[in-house]
Design a protein around this motif. Structure first.
Motif, mmCIF file in Angstrom:
data_model
loop_
_atom_site.group_PDB
_atom_site.id
_atom_site.type_symbol
_atom_site.label_atom_id
_atom_site.label_comp_id
_atom_site.label_asym_id
_atom_site.label_seq_id
_atom_site.Cartn_x
_atom_site.Cartn_y
_atom_site.Cartn_z
ATOM 1 N N GLY A 116 8.020 -7.048 -12.020
ATOM 2 C CA GLY A 116 7.151 -6.502 -13.299
ATOM 3 C C GLY A 116 5.698 -5.418 -12.580
ATOM 4 N N ILE A 117 5.985 -5.044 -11.564
ATOM 5 C CA ILE A 117 5.157 -4.181 -10.684
ATOM 6 C C ILE A 117 5.748 -2.647 -10.711
ATOM 7 N N ARG A 118 4.959 -1.650 -11.086
ATOM 8 C CA ARG A 118 5.168 -0.348 -11.077
ATOM 9 C C ARG A 118 4.555 0.330 -10.009
ATOM 10 N N GLY A 119 5.109 0.741 -8.980
ATOM 11 C CA GLY A 119 4.108 1.538 -7.846
ATOM 12 C C GLY A 119 4.977 2.061 -6.770
ATOM 13 N N GLY A 120 4.332 2.235 -5.525
ATOM 14 C CA GLY A 120 5.093 3.082 -4.656
ATOM 15 C C GLY A 120 4.572 2.631 -3.048
ATOM 16 N N ARG A 121 5.320 2.812 -2.209
ATOM 17 C CA ARG A 121 5.016 2.500 -0.859
ATOM 18 C C ARG A 121 3.925 3.236 -0.331
ATOM 19 N N ILE A 122 3.174 2.785 0.186
ATOM 20 C CA ILE A 122 1.973 3.193 0.880
ATOM 21 C C ILE A 122 2.460 3.646 2.391
ATOM 22 N N ASP A 159 -1.902 9.238 -3.250
ATOM 23 C CA ASP A 159 -0.344 9.525 -3.335
ATOM 24 C C ASP A 159 0.593 8.537 -2.872
ATOM 25 N N VAL A 160 1.630 8.533 -3.896
ATOM 26 C CA VAL A 160 2.914 7.831 -3.559
ATOM 27 C C VAL A 160 3.939 8.538 -4.165
ATOM 28 N N GLY A 161 4.748 8.733 -3.292
ATOM 29 C CA GLY A 161 5.998 9.856 -3.736
ATOM 30 C C GLY A 161 6.855 9.260 -4.650
ATOM 31 N N LEU A 162 7.498 8.026 -4.239
ATOM 32 C CA LEU A 162 8.692 7.360 -4.909
ATOM 33 C C LEU A 162 7.869 6.262 -5.711
ATOM 34 N N ILE A 163 7.978 6.310 -7.259
ATOM 35 C CA ILE A 163 7.548 5.216 -7.814
ATOM 36 C C ILE A 163 8.775 4.267 -8.553
ATOM 37 N N ARG A 164 8.421 2.974 -7.955
ATOM 38 C CA ARG A 164 9.511 2.094 -8.389
ATOM 39 C C ARG A 164 9.151 0.977 -9.401
ATOM 40 N N SER A 165 9.942 0.679 -10.283
ATOM 41 C CA SER A 165 9.721 -0.608 -11.110
ATOM 42 C C SER A 165 10.373 -1.930 -10.294
ATOM 43 N N HIS A 166 9.669 -2.629 -10.139
ATOM 44 C CA HIS A 166 10.209 -4.127 -9.196
ATOM 45 C C HIS A 166 10.682 -5.209 -10.162
#
Lengths: 326, 326, 326, 326
Positions: free
Chosen positions: C250-256, C240-247
């Motif tokens: 070029g990375i799309r993901g969220g904070r663990i 689970d990662v709540g907030l999905i961010r495009s950096h």
């Protein structure tokens, strides 16, 4: 793109040989031809099209040359895969549609490669299955990390939005009847004068709503996302990241495709393989047609008008039934 | 909601006791009061507010009663947490704003609970950090599986969109200046006469664009999704599924929250705990204010007008600076 | 943890007051007590337990003091929520189990908070529903970004693995019968002498397989993941990662989640609220029992033995039926 | 697989023609040959290999015939792409390695297609980049929805685990030195006598740990997942679902690939295109080698021994350096 397509035809596609290459810069064509067994450079594009060794034509030439070259293909009865745009204005696009219709045989395929992408094909197939019921709304996102300095506000509509227009027509099987372009306050990182982002609001013949975020100076990656909202559920493509990595900064995520080559490489390959197969089979090519090129051009022309006026613009198109064979 | 909030205050929140309960249906209030140590039912809401044992008031009463009850709270100098809407029209909402401003002390908090949701708080904090640069565009999706039979097209604006209006103002820290509601061809599964889905197009004071998909008869689940597109990247909340399951049908995925209680339970708890803490501390409450309630009402009123006319409508609001203390 | 729990009881949990605080460092206890209305510091932990104002006890004291303090709680008939470990060795843990069983009333709850985490609860509920059929295999991942310098190889088993042992017993409702610890070549970034990562292989009474990756010097984040593989599908929590961010990279993901407080804050709150409610109701507490603490200790003791020998070790436990009331 | 590969070579790969087809069932070969321009069926596989029109050979024949056919390819100096296994036992595999080494030219490529899958290639490239630091642990999951009735416990090791053994050797660039197969209590839905699931525990030369869940009667889909845990982060492939759908049951998720053709179709195509290109270039083929086939066979043989004994088994392999050219 021409170089990409030559590489595709010579090293990844079955059943085709590149026998003639033409380029505005003769040396470039000669260089490419020299690298391929049995391939020649031909200086004049119309000679290249007319060449008796040539069974079918791929046009990756600049848009303004398309009209004349497409007419030559029609005249010689040669199947042609034409990169978008069909032509650079609506009137000549319609003229091409009519000429082909008179021939009574489909020869033209327009390079809307997304229709051949696995994910779009899956989405289309889900819609056609009826499992989602009636499709109601389409949300599209089209983001580029950067564009060349010459890119202007109208090109966002003509070169980027055009793909989403075709996606709309492909997924919904109907025409777009009106379009509005909204230009919010611009990205501070965008070049002076470029309206970026832009939001396009489309309405289709049966009253469906489509919105498209166009943003070509994100600095991030190439992000293309499409969501259909339907009567019995919704479906989204383009959020996909293959390799999920946990980074030392505490981020879990994956790399977004940096450019259209990475995102749509498979789509281009499949588009070409199917086209080559269709040409071989002697039947009609069945990818996006000249009409699809014309319709997209008509919507984008209305879009550019809306970009200037800020108001919704009705799309002007002839009745397809008025052109037998189109 | 009243019952929910009583349960919250008595069994999950620290520092508060429910001493008086009022409900239009007296028996219901008595039944609830009977279950809580030291709690009484009071028949008249204004008596309940005036009750000397009552330090602070939670209003989960019907909207039309809010005006009178809020004024009573102000008169008695009691902090009040008022479920949205502040009042049922813009003029009385403004009146409430002015009355509170005259007191020189903030007593009213409006129940825009999303501001207390972990994900929205994270998104706000990311925007405030400056890491994303200037925020440019906001995409919102607000889907309900179903609504009661009495739900009409204007209620989609007033009851659903109102939350997205507050989210916009919260995330962007500025007012909404115009709104357009687009009603595409309706969901065949929606009740006759209900415009569903609806698309809201908002523009903020500095020219930012917001679009909201409102769809209240999806038959799927409660889906609330928010994406900010900014100068240096984008961020999305609401795609979250905790438990990922591989099913025998070959589907991998997770359960979407069925309703707002599951989606925003944590937000309500946090909202109440912070409000109780603020009341205890004797300082001003610092959640969404009467002005926030007024501003949301003004935008939604313009939205209902646009729903009827189909045209963009400017939002009419007084200048906040004209009301000292607001 | 003591300070955390005091804050929890005073500001987030309903129905409890902290009246007495004890700490090995008297000043610390006095400082904490001073911040709470009606709270005193008491110098001797046994006096604190015996204090007539104290209805129930939370033990967040060092493990070696637990035995004596738990016995005091039992003697005074006071419910006690004891952070793991129950005691520091298997024999004394068993002794505690027996003493409580003799009382005929459950007073002890062990702080295995994961059982109160929403995701674990959802997973347990899915298993209990029978939808997945028989559970067959459990894969666990337990990663910490870093550990204190004093952390040694056996502590990985006793302090980290212990949670996964309890998760196994909770999800599968049966005892662990054997354990093997595999120590692969170590992380170059781990302190000299620390076997990290470690892999634990567990077998349960009915022959189910459990594997656990324990890795406490990842430098990344706090990652806890659990996957059950069952007859009719599998289910995973913790991705689970709540907030999905495009950096911009070029990375799309969220904070663990960076640490256990962020990951299991909700679980601790729920654990405490339910325990307080149970104490109030006068019934037995129903969270993880002394037996659960004893069983986890027995498995971890065998694990430490395996860590030293490199071989699988049978878990030695008394027959639960031999202790009436346990 | 033979039919798949013929289709691949004739319709998706550039630069190859199928001129000769052989099958144990002559009619089948004739039927396939009849569908391809200029293709003949040849009754004896050794005649087919020897055929002067044949430049290179694809072996998709049953494992027991590989030894003789591979030797024929070596004798005739023809490049051969051999589906796994290289041969059916370790001794003959080693013999093949030696014979090819004596030739001084690599002619054999083993069909470990995963090395050509985009995701595995991306994972390998990430490891080789050094960004993750030293790789420490590998977790693999290999799930099939179903297997044919004839599938036995040893085939789980030889036919399924073999791919994970090659993945281990490919990603870690070192040999596997020991293996243990754990057979937990079996899936009630598995055929009588089939040990399923199985857990394989591998150790590599430098002491890295690998665990593999093998589960071939899941009833769900084809799920292949690989996670590398490393010094500076971790990376996982195989969780990927392209189209994310919200279903009416309140589930959000995507379809998992139903079988290996869908999951690894791209990998097979890329494997074949690169092999055809290598054959054309006249250089050595550079995909997985005979040694890779031998090493995988040695590990799997030890795995079958462990499956029978329940104990860890050392992998017996000759020293690669003892065979010049291998």
């Amino acid at each position: 793109m021409g170089t990409d397509h030559v590489a595709r035809l010579t090293s990844r596609i079955s059943g085709a040989r590149v026998v003639v290459v033409n380029d505005f810069i003769t040396e470039k064509a000669e260089q490419i031809a020299a690298g391929i067994d049995g391939c020649r450079a031909v200086a004049d594009p119309l000679d290249a099209i007319a060449d008796p060794q040539v069974d079918a034509v791929v046009l990756a030439t600049p848009g303004p040359t398309h009209e004349k070259q497409l007419l030559a293909c029609l005249e010689h009865g040669k199947p042609v895969l034409c990169e978008k745009p069909l032509t650079t204005d609506v009137a000549t696009s319609l003229e091409i549609v009519k000429r082909e219709a008179e021939l009574g045989k489909r020869l033209i395929q327009v390079g809307f490669m997304r229709r051949f992408d696995h994910e779009y094909a899956q989405l289309k197939s889900l819609l056609d299955s009826g499992d989602l019921g009636r499709a109601l709304v389409l949300h599209c996102v089209h983001r580029n990390p950067a564009v060349p300095p010459s890119f202007d506000s109208a090109m966002v509509v003509r070169d980027s939005l055009v793909h989403e227009v075709d996606v709309t027509r492909f997924l919904f099987d109907e025409e777009v009847t009106s379009i509005q372009i909204i230009a919010p306050s611009a990205n501070p990182a965008a070049p002076e004068g470029l309206a970026d982002p832009q939001i396009a609001i489309l309405r289709t013949a049966s009253g469906r709503h489509v919105d498209v975020e166009l943003f070509v100076t994100t600095g991030v990656a190439y992000e293309v996302r499409t969501e259909v909202v339907a009567e019995k559920g919704s479906a989204m493509i383009g959020l996909d990241v293959g390799l999920i990595r946990s980074h030392s900064g505490g981020i879990r995520g994956g790399r977004i495709t940096p450019g259209f080559r990475e995102r749509f490489g498979q789509a281009y390959d499949t588009e070409f393989q199917r086209w080559v197969d269709a040409v071989h089979s002697g039947g009609n090519v069945d990818g996006p047609s000249a009409w699809d090129g014309y319709a997209a051009a008509a919507v984008c022309a209305a879009g550019v008008e809306s970009l200037n006026s800020g108001l919704p613009v009705e799309v002007t198109m002839v009745d397809r039934a008025s052109i037998p064979g189109a």
